[in-house]
Design a protein around this motif. Structure first.
Motif, PDB file in Angstrom:
ATOM      1  N   THR A  66       1.061  -1.544   0.116  1.00  0.00           N
ATOM      2  CA  THR A  66      -0.135   0.024  -0.210  1.00  0.00           C
ATOM      3  C   THR A  66       0.936   1.090   0.030  1.00  0.00           C
ATOM      4  N   ILE A  67       1.878   1.524   0.775  1.00  0.00           N
ATOM      5  CA  ILE A  67       2.920   2.506   0.964  1.00  0.00           C
ATOM      6  C   ILE A  67       3.759   3.045  -0.754  1.00  0.00           C
ATOM      7  N   ALA A  68       3.597   1.434  -0.914  1.00  0.00           N
ATOM      8  CA  ALA A  68       4.635   1.487  -2.449  1.00  0.00           C
ATOM      9  C   ALA A  68       3.835   1.968  -3.592  1.00  0.00           C
ATOM     10  N   ILE A  69       2.346   1.889  -3.468  1.00  0.00           N
ATOM     11  CA  ILE A  69       1.093   2.252  -4.453  1.00  0.00           C
ATOM     12  C   ILE A  69       1.320   3.871  -4.548  1.00  0.00           C
ATOM     13  N   ILE A  70       0.924   4.244  -3.196  1.00  0.00           N
ATOM     14  CA  ILE A  70       1.117   5.214  -2.612  1.00  0.00           C
ATOM     15  C   ILE A  70       2.462   6.190  -2.861  1.00  0.00           C
ATOM     16  N   LEU A  71       3.285   6.153  -2.994  1.00  0.00           N
ATOM     17  CA  LEU A  71       4.265   6.706  -3.007  1.00  0.00           C
ATOM     18  C   LEU A  71       4.631   6.767  -4.733  1.00  0.00           C
ATOM     19  N   TRP A  72       4.019   6.086  -5.283  1.00  0.00           N
ATOM     20  CA  TRP A  72       4.524   5.698  -7.093  1.00  0.00           C
ATOM     21  C   TRP A  72       3.867   6.804  -7.258  1.00  0.00           C
TER      22      TRP A  72
END
Length: 229
Positions: free
Chosen positions: A208-214
């Protein structure tokens, strides 16, 4: 059907990916959507067929085997894309192919697959843990990477989530025979079931964090391009 913690975090990660579709479309991160949807539906199906009134059709191991195949294809593809070493890319391709071949053999030629699936999951977990460590090492020795930019890198969170989850799940998977023979339980669950459920919160939380940072990265790139124009 009982909803447990891993279902909730999987749903949150899926919703996050769908919500940010406009920012991840036409990128490798768009594959989070079908993969997370398949995993969530498969996990729910696995729980449904393992509980009354479905005990007569409780062979849900094939569901989890299919989930493992999709996950490992996704892991292999993502790491192949983000790792620069050509030698490591070859190792990822060969290692992932061998794991998928084993899983295909269990799926199509065996009826009772819970034991080989658990052992293969353990071996695959060790493999992808090593790949995750190599990615983190490769990023750490890249001169342009700082501690701040590393933690702001979506792929870092993808890799660290897999590393934490796979390390904690691999040990009980590889100790399957010992744990099952001695009936070692924690909170009423076998350890090879308990740890994957608990640490899936970390895995899908990191996704989830990775998608938000993307998304943040995409917005920043768009802003820079607009300013340059």
């Amino acid at each position: 059907m009982k909803i447990i913690s891993n279902h909730i975090v999987e749903a949150i990660a899926l919703i996050t990916a769908v919500w940010n579709y406009r920012y991840i479309k036409n990128t490798r991160y768009v594959y989070f959507i079908p993969v997370l949807a398949f995993i969530l539906l498969g996990e729910l199906g696995g729980v449904y067929f393992a509980n009354p009134p479905n005990l007569s059709v409780a062979k849900n191991s094939h569901i989890y085997l299919s989930l493992a195949m999709v996950q490992f294809i996704f892991y292999g593809y993502m790491f192949y894309q983000i790792i620069h070493s050509k030698r490591m890319k070859q190792i990822i391709f060969i290692g992932t192919s061998v794991i998928l071949l084993l899983l295909a053999i269990w799926l199509f030629f065996f009826d009772k697959i819970s034991v080989p699936l658990t052992i293969t999951n353990g071996v695959a977990g060790f493999f992808f843990s090593c790949v995750s460590c190599f990615y983190l090492y490769e990023k750490s020795i890249t001169p342009t990477q700082t501690e701040e930019s590393l933690f702001g890198n979506p792929d870092f969170w993808f890799a660290i989530g897999i590393l934490i989850f796979r390390v904690t799940a691999t040990i009980p998977f590889l100790l399957y025979f010992f744990l099952s023979k001695n009936q070692i339980l924690f909170l009423g669950k076998p350890l090879y079931h308990f740890f994957p459920q608990v640490f899936s919160v970390v895995l899908y939380g990191c996704f989830t964090i990775a998608i938000i940072l993307w998304r943040k990265k995409a917005l920043l790139t768009a802003s820079e391009n607009k300013t340059a124009q």
